[in-house]
Design an enzyme around this catalytic site. Structure first.
Site, PDB file in Angstrom:
ATOM      1  N   ARG A   1      11.610  -1.137  11.052  1.00 36.14           N
ATOM      2  CA  ARG A   1      10.564  -0.817  12.010  1.00 36.14           C
ATOM      3  C   ARG A   1      10.515  -1.853  13.133  1.00 36.14           C
ATOM      4  O   ARG A   1      10.694  -3.042  12.890  1.00 36.14           O
ATOM      5  CB  ARG A   1       9.196  -0.778  11.304  1.00 36.14           C
ATOM      6  CG  ARG A   1       8.896   0.581  10.681  1.00 36.14           C
ATOM      7  CD  ARG A   1       7.724   0.552   9.745  1.00 36.14           C
ATOM      8  NE  ARG A   1       6.519  -0.083  10.290  1.00 36.14           N
ATOM      9  CZ  ARG A   1       5.368  -0.143   9.649  1.00 36.14           C
ATOM     10  NH1 ARG A   1       5.258   0.390   8.431  1.00 36.14           N
ATOM     11  NH2 ARG A   1       4.324  -0.727  10.175  1.00 36.14           N
TER      12      ARG A   1
ATOM     13  N   ARG B   1      11.696  -5.495   4.902  1.00 33.14           N
ATOM     14  CA  ARG B   1      11.402  -4.076   4.662  1.00 33.14           C
ATOM     15  C   ARG B   1      12.402  -3.175   5.392  1.00 33.14           C
ATOM     16  O   ARG B   1      12.780  -3.440   6.522  1.00 33.14           O
ATOM     17  CB  ARG B   1       9.977  -3.748   5.133  1.00 33.14           C
ATOM     18  CG  ARG B   1       9.648  -2.261   5.031  1.00 33.14           C
ATOM     19  CD  ARG B   1       8.173  -1.990   4.973  1.00 33.14           C
ATOM     20  NE  ARG B   1       7.474  -2.331   6.203  1.00 33.14           N
ATOM     21  CZ  ARG B   1       6.152  -2.213   6.353  1.00 33.14           C
ATOM     22  NH1 ARG B   1       5.390  -1.802   5.349  1.00 33.14           N
ATOM     23  NH2 ARG B   1       5.585  -2.550   7.484  1.00 33.14           N
TER      24      ARG B   1
ATOM     25  N   ARG C   1      -9.529   0.340   9.114  1.00 36.83           N
ATOM     26  CA  ARG C   1      -9.046  -0.990   9.461  1.00 36.83           C
ATOM     27  C   ARG C   1     -10.037  -1.765  10.323  1.00 36.83           C
ATOM     28  O   ARG C   1      -9.759  -2.908  10.689  1.00 36.83           O
ATOM     29  CB  ARG C   1      -7.736  -0.863  10.243  1.00 36.83           C
ATOM     30  CG  ARG C   1      -6.486  -0.928   9.392  1.00 36.83           C
ATOM     31  CD  ARG C   1      -5.310  -0.707  10.328  1.00 36.83           C
ATOM     32  NE  ARG C   1      -4.120  -1.396   9.923  1.00 36.83           N
ATOM     33  CZ  ARG C   1      -3.101  -0.810   9.290  1.00 36.83           C
ATOM     34  NH1 ARG C   1      -3.160   0.439   8.935  1.00 36.83           N
ATOM     35  NH2 ARG C   1      -2.026  -1.510   9.008  1.00 36.83           N
TER      36      ARG C   1
ATOM     37  N   ARG D   1       0.351  -8.988  13.683  1.00 35.16           N
ATOM     38  CA  ARG D   1      -0.324  -8.018  12.824  1.00 35.16           C
ATOM     39  C   ARG D   1      -1.181  -8.727  11.783  1.00 35.16           C
ATOM     40  O   ARG D   1      -2.267  -8.259  11.445  1.00 35.16           O
ATOM     41  CB  ARG D   1       0.699  -7.105  12.155  1.00 35.16           C
ATOM     42  CG  ARG D   1       1.260  -6.064  13.130  1.00 35.16           C
ATOM     43  CD  ARG D   1       2.593  -5.525  12.688  1.00 35.16           C
ATOM     44  NE  ARG D   1       2.518  -4.783  11.452  1.00 35.16           N
ATOM     45  CZ  ARG D   1       3.523  -4.680  10.570  1.00 35.16           C
ATOM     46  NH1 ARG D   1       4.662  -5.306  10.797  1.00 35.16           N
ATOM     47  NH2 ARG D   1       3.375  -3.972   9.483  1.00 35.16           N
TER      48      ARG D   1
ATOM     49  N   LYS E   1       0.821  -1.213   0.000  1.00 34.75           N
ATOM     50  CA  LYS E   1       0.000   0.000   0.000  1.00 34.75           C
ATOM     51  C   LYS E   1       0.857   1.266   0.000  1.00 34.75           C
ATOM     52  O   LYS E   1       0.641   2.171  -0.802  1.00 34.75           O
ATOM     53  CB  LYS E   1      -0.929   0.025   1.234  1.00 34.75           C
ATOM     54  CG  LYS E   1      -1.880  -1.159   1.328  1.00 34.75           C
ATOM     55  CD  LYS E   1      -2.755  -1.071   2.573  1.00 34.75           C
ATOM     56  CE  LYS E   1      -2.008  -1.129   3.887  1.00 34.75           C
ATOM     57  NZ  LYS E   1      -1.317  -2.410   4.165  1.00 34.75           N
TER      58      LYS E   1
HETATM   59  P1  ADP Z   1       1.494  -1.576   7.503  1.00 34.17           P
HETATM   60  O1  ADP Z   1       1.644  -0.602   6.338  1.00 34.17           O
HETATM   61  O2  ADP Z   1       2.658  -2.465   7.653  1.00 34.17           O
HETATM   62  O3  ADP Z   1       0.193  -2.292   7.490  1.00 34.17           O
HETATM   63  P2  ADP Z   1       0.908   0.781   8.995  1.00 34.17           P
HETATM   64  O4  ADP Z   1       2.055   1.715   8.844  1.00 34.17           O
HETATM   65  O5  ADP Z   1      -0.289   1.038   8.168  1.00 34.17           O
HETATM   66  O6  ADP Z   1       1.459  -0.689   8.796  1.00 34.17           O
HETATM   67  O7  ADP Z   1       0.455   0.717  10.498  1.00 34.17           O
HETATM   68  C1  ADP Z   1       1.373   0.472  11.541  1.00 34.17           C
HETATM   69  C2  ADP Z   1       0.635   0.404  12.873  1.00 34.17           C
HETATM   70  O8  ADP Z   1      -0.024   1.663  13.113  1.00 34.17           O
HETATM   71  C3  ADP Z   1      -0.478  -0.624  12.931  1.00 34.17           C
HETATM   72  O9  ADP Z   1      -0.012  -1.907  13.300  1.00 34.17           O
HETATM   73  C4  ADP Z   1      -1.385  -0.016  14.021  1.00 34.17           C
HETATM   74  O10 ADP Z   1      -0.849  -0.226  15.312  1.00 34.17           O
HETATM   75  C5  ADP Z   1      -1.291   1.467  13.719  1.00 34.17           C
HETATM   76  N1  ADP Z   1      -2.348   1.910  12.771  1.00 34.17           N
HETATM   77  C6  ADP Z   1      -2.177   2.441  11.533  1.00 34.17           C
HETATM   78  N2  ADP Z   1      -3.360   2.704  10.959  1.00 34.17           N
HETATM   79  C7  ADP Z   1      -4.302   2.331  11.863  1.00 34.17           C
HETATM   80  C8  ADP Z   1      -5.737   2.314  11.868  1.00 34.17           C
HETATM   81  N3  ADP Z   1      -6.454   2.753  10.804  1.00 34.17           N
HETATM   82  N4  ADP Z   1      -6.364   1.846  12.975  1.00 34.17           N
HETATM   83  C9  ADP Z   1      -5.695   1.422  14.040  1.00 34.17           C
HETATM   84  N5  ADP Z   1      -4.353   1.386  14.097  1.00 34.17           N
HETATM   85  C10 ADP Z   1      -3.662   1.836  13.029  1.00 34.17           C
HETATM   86  P1  ADP Z   2       2.254  -1.827   3.221  1.00 38.41           P
HETATM   87  O1  ADP Z   2       2.251  -0.318   3.225  1.00 38.41           O
HETATM   88  O2  ADP Z   2       1.035  -2.397   2.558  1.00 38.41           O
HETATM   89  O3  ADP Z   2       2.484  -2.403   4.574  1.00 38.41           O
HETATM   90  P2  ADP Z   2       4.812  -1.580   1.786  1.00 38.41           P
HETATM   91  O4  ADP Z   2       4.476  -0.731   0.615  1.00 38.41           O
HETATM   92  O5  ADP Z   2       5.572  -0.953   2.891  1.00 38.41           O
HETATM   93  O6  ADP Z   2       3.481  -2.323   2.332  1.00 38.41           O
HETATM   94  O7  ADP Z   2       5.608  -2.853   1.236  1.00 38.41           O
HETATM   95  C1  ADP Z   2       6.057  -3.888   2.127  1.00 38.41           C
HETATM   96  C2  ADP Z   2       7.428  -4.386   1.674  1.00 38.41           C
HETATM   97  O8  ADP Z   2       7.302  -5.091   0.430  1.00 38.41           O
HETATM   98  C3  ADP Z   2       8.452  -3.286   1.413  1.00 38.41           C
HETATM   99  O9  ADP Z   2       9.703  -3.785   1.790  1.00 38.41           O
HETATM  100  C4  ADP Z   2       8.365  -3.067  -0.098  1.00 38.41           C
HETATM  101  O10 ADP Z   2       9.608  -2.589  -0.626  1.00 38.41           O
HETATM  102  C5  ADP Z   2       8.047  -4.451  -0.605  1.00 38.41           C
HETATM  103  N1  ADP Z   2       7.167  -4.465  -1.792  1.00 38.41           N
HETATM  104  C6  ADP Z   2       6.155  -3.616  -2.077  1.00 38.41           C
HETATM  105  N2  ADP Z   2       5.535  -3.962  -3.226  1.00 38.41           N
HETATM  106  C7  ADP Z   2       6.183  -5.068  -3.684  1.00 38.41           C
HETATM  107  C8  ADP Z   2       6.013  -5.922  -4.832  1.00 38.41           C
HETATM  108  N3  ADP Z   2       5.050  -5.684  -5.743  1.00 38.41           N
HETATM  109  N4  ADP Z   2       6.836  -6.967  -4.976  1.00 38.41           N
HETATM  110  C9  ADP Z   2       7.819  -7.205  -4.040  1.00 38.41           C
HETATM  111  N5  ADP Z   2       8.018  -6.450  -2.952  1.00 38.41           N
HETATM  112  C10 ADP Z   2       7.213  -5.394  -2.757  1.00 38.41           C
END
Ligand code: ADP
Ligand code: ADP
Ligand code: ZN
Length: 216
Positions: free
Chosen positions: A160, A128, A89, A171, A14
């Protein structure tokens, strides 16, 4: 005006996609994770509260997120649309969002569900590397030009705290329990679009553009 939410499990891509889409379509990228991490770094009251949940891989309470997203969506840069990343979420968050968007007359055009299987998600999250500016990289799949350094801003990359194996599993479990039901929720609302997130970054980008172009 394009009103879009990117949806998907942790690690689906995302953030990676949203960064590019926001530049390409010139609409603000609203990442609740980025906003929360910024507050944790700055040591704000919100950050101190959120950190407890984030470190455990739990969701931050709904009332906190709903207030945060309401404030953000009513900022003037959202006049031209928005790209949500990481919100909603939970069902209560989605209900509150519908309410907020009705009030400002900017209903969602599409919820784009980026589908990736669990095994791949664990690989993506454990490799990541993140930057404070919001960019993220992967040690194998998407390495930065200079090891450990952000292409976009030159800052040092970090891993992270919640990208450790045990927290990753937690998660994904939280996603399955609390977030996944939103797929049906937005299917019923006729705005859900599924995209295969297992492809490479460019292919996923093109697939998302196919949908977003309809709302230009
Ligand atoms: P990822 O992209 O790996 O899914 P995020 O950066 O979106 O992780 O979120 C990291 C953490 O921030 C989540 O595990 C949660 O603790 C918190 N968080 C982010 N967005 C939300 C949301 N919409 N509701 C509740 N917690 C959130
Ligand atoms: P999210 O915000 O949904 O948690 P991220 O965009 O941070 O996910 O991506 C999670 C990890 O996967 C990062 O290390 C990113 O560089 C990698 N990644 C993202 N898209 C792809 C893809 N299409 N193929 C392989 N790796 C990817
Ligand atoms: Zn950076």
């Amino acid at each position: 005006m394009m009103n879009i939410a990117l949806f998907g499990p942790p690690g689906a891509g995302k953030g990676t996609q949203a960064k590019e889409l926001s530049k390409y379509y010139n609409i603000p990228h609203i990442s609740t994770g980025d906003i929360l991490r910024y507050n944790v770094r700055e040591g704000t009251e919100l950050g101190l509260e959120a950190k407890v949940y984030m470190d455990k891989g739990e969701l931050v309470p709904d009332d906190v997120l709903i207030g945060l997203i309401r404030n953000r969506l009513t900022e003037s840069d959202c006049d031209i649309g928005y790209l949500l990343d990481g919100y909603p979420r939970t069902i209560p968050q989605a209900d509150a969002l519908t309410d907020i968007l009705d009030r400002i007359n900017k209903p969602l055009d599409a919820v784009i569900n980026i589908e990736v299987n669990d095994e791949e998600l664990v690989k993506r999250l454990s490799g990541r590397r993140s930057c404070a500016c919001g960019e993220s990289y992967h040690i194998m799949f998407n390495p930065p030009e200079k090891e450990g350094i952000c292409n976009a801003c030159g800052a040092k990359l970090y891993q992270r705290d919640d990208d450790r194996e045990d927290v990753i599993r937690q998660r994904l479990a939280v996603y399955n329990e609390k977030t996944k039901p939103l797929i049906e929720y937005y299917e019923d609302a006729d705005v859900l679009v599924n995209v295969n997130g297992a492809d490479d970054v460019d292919a996923v980008f093109k697939a998302i553009c196919n949908t977003m172009d309809q709302f230009k």
